[in-house]
Motif scaffolding. Structure first.
Motif, PDB file in Angstrom:
ATOM      1  N   GLY A  11      -1.164  -4.037 -54.460  1.00  0.00           N
ATOM      2  CA  GLY A  11      -2.163  -3.015 -54.745  1.00  0.00           C
ATOM      3  C   GLY A  11      -1.574  -1.621 -54.604  1.00  0.00           C
ATOM      4  N   GLY A  12      -2.422  -0.623 -54.704  1.00  0.00           N
ATOM      5  CA  GLY A  12      -1.968   0.752 -54.594  1.00  0.00           C
ATOM      6  C   GLY A  12      -1.398   1.271 -55.902  1.00  0.00           C
ATOM      7  N   PRO A  13      -0.845   2.476 -55.870  1.00  0.00           N
ATOM      8  CA  PRO A  13      -0.294   3.096 -57.077  1.00  0.00           C
ATOM      9  C   PRO A  13       0.845   2.273 -57.675  1.00  0.00           C
ATOM     10  N   GLU A  29       0.086  -3.823 -37.846  1.00  0.00           N
ATOM     11  CA  GLU A  29      -1.173  -3.956 -38.570  1.00  0.00           C
ATOM     12  C   GLU A  29      -1.199  -3.077 -39.811  1.00  0.00           C
ATOM     13  N   GLN A  30      -0.622  -1.862 -39.722  1.00  0.00           N
ATOM     14  CA  GLN A  30      -0.606  -0.953 -40.861  1.00  0.00           C
ATOM     15  C   GLN A  30       0.755  -0.291 -41.007  1.00  0.00           C
ATOM     16  N   VAL A  31       1.093   0.032 -42.239  1.00  0.00           N
ATOM     17  CA  VAL A  31       2.257   0.875 -42.521  1.00  0.00           C
ATOM     18  C   VAL A  31       1.783   1.977 -43.445  1.00  0.00           C
ATOM     19  N   TRP A  61      -2.776  -2.670 -50.038  1.00  0.00           N
ATOM     20  CA  TRP A  61      -3.167  -1.262 -50.030  1.00  0.00           C
ATOM     21  C   TRP A  61      -4.613  -1.141 -49.574  1.00  0.00           C
ATOM     22  N   CYS A  62      -4.884  -0.124 -48.715  1.00  0.00           N
ATOM     23  CA  CYS A  62      -6.268   0.065 -48.272  1.00  0.00           C
ATOM     24  C   CYS A  62      -6.804   1.473 -48.527  1.00  0.00           C
ATOM     25  N   TYR A  63      -5.958   2.526 -48.405  1.00  0.00           N
ATOM     26  CA  TYR A  63      -6.448   3.874 -48.696  1.00  0.00           C
ATOM     27  C   TYR A  63      -5.293   4.865 -48.732  1.00  0.00           C
ATOM     28  N   ARG A  64      -5.607   6.102 -49.141  1.00  0.00           N
ATOM     29  CA  ARG A  64      -4.642   7.190 -49.223  1.00  0.00           C
ATOM     30  C   ARG A  64      -5.130   8.338 -48.355  1.00  0.00           C
ATOM     31  N   THR A  65      -4.199   9.008 -47.685  1.00  0.00           N
ATOM     32  CA  THR A  65      -4.527  10.230 -46.951  1.00  0.00           C
ATOM     33  C   THR A  65      -3.599  11.341 -47.446  1.00  0.00           C
ATOM     34  N   PHE A  66      -4.012  12.576 -47.200  1.00  0.00           N
ATOM     35  CA  PHE A  66      -3.222  13.734 -47.610  1.00  0.00           C
ATOM     36  C   PHE A  66      -2.609  14.401 -46.393  1.00  0.00           C
ATOM     37  N   ILE A  67      -1.449  15.011 -46.588  1.00  0.00           N
ATOM     38  CA  ILE A  67      -0.767  15.736 -45.514  1.00  0.00           C
ATOM     39  C   ILE A  67      -1.513  17.033 -45.254  1.00  0.00           C
ATOM     40  N   ALA A  68      -1.808  17.307 -43.997  1.00  0.00           N
ATOM     41  CA  ALA A  68      -2.504  18.549 -43.640  1.00  0.00           C
ATOM     42  C   ALA A  68      -1.574  19.737 -43.834  1.00  0.00           C
TER      43      ALA A  68
END
Length: 69
Positions: A11-13, A29-31, A61-68
């Motif tokens: 999954g994912g991009p 559990e997550q990378v 794939w579960c989600y995307r976050t953005f760099i602050a």
């Protein structure tokens, strides 16, 4: 100390390689994988896949976050 292992990403991009080296022993559990201005998050699916001679943990794939900024 744990050695890096190859993991299978599902999954994912589409521009993220399907096989990725993760720094842990392969059972975190997550990378999170850096991509552009953020991170793609994958969770361990509690399954393994055989690719050639390698047995790899599968991460979905579960989600995307953005760099602050």
């Amino acid at each position: 100390m744990l050695q890096p292992v190859l993991a299978l990403l599902r999954g994912g991009p589409s521009d993220i390689p399907e096989i990725w080296e993760i720094p842990s022993g392969g059972t975190d559990e997550q990378v999170k994988i850096p991509r552009g201005n953020g991170y793609e998050h994958f969770e361990f699916a509690r399954e393994y896949a055989r690719i050639g001679d390698e047995l790899m943990p599968v991460y979905r794939w579960c989600y995307r976050t953005f760099i602050a900024e």
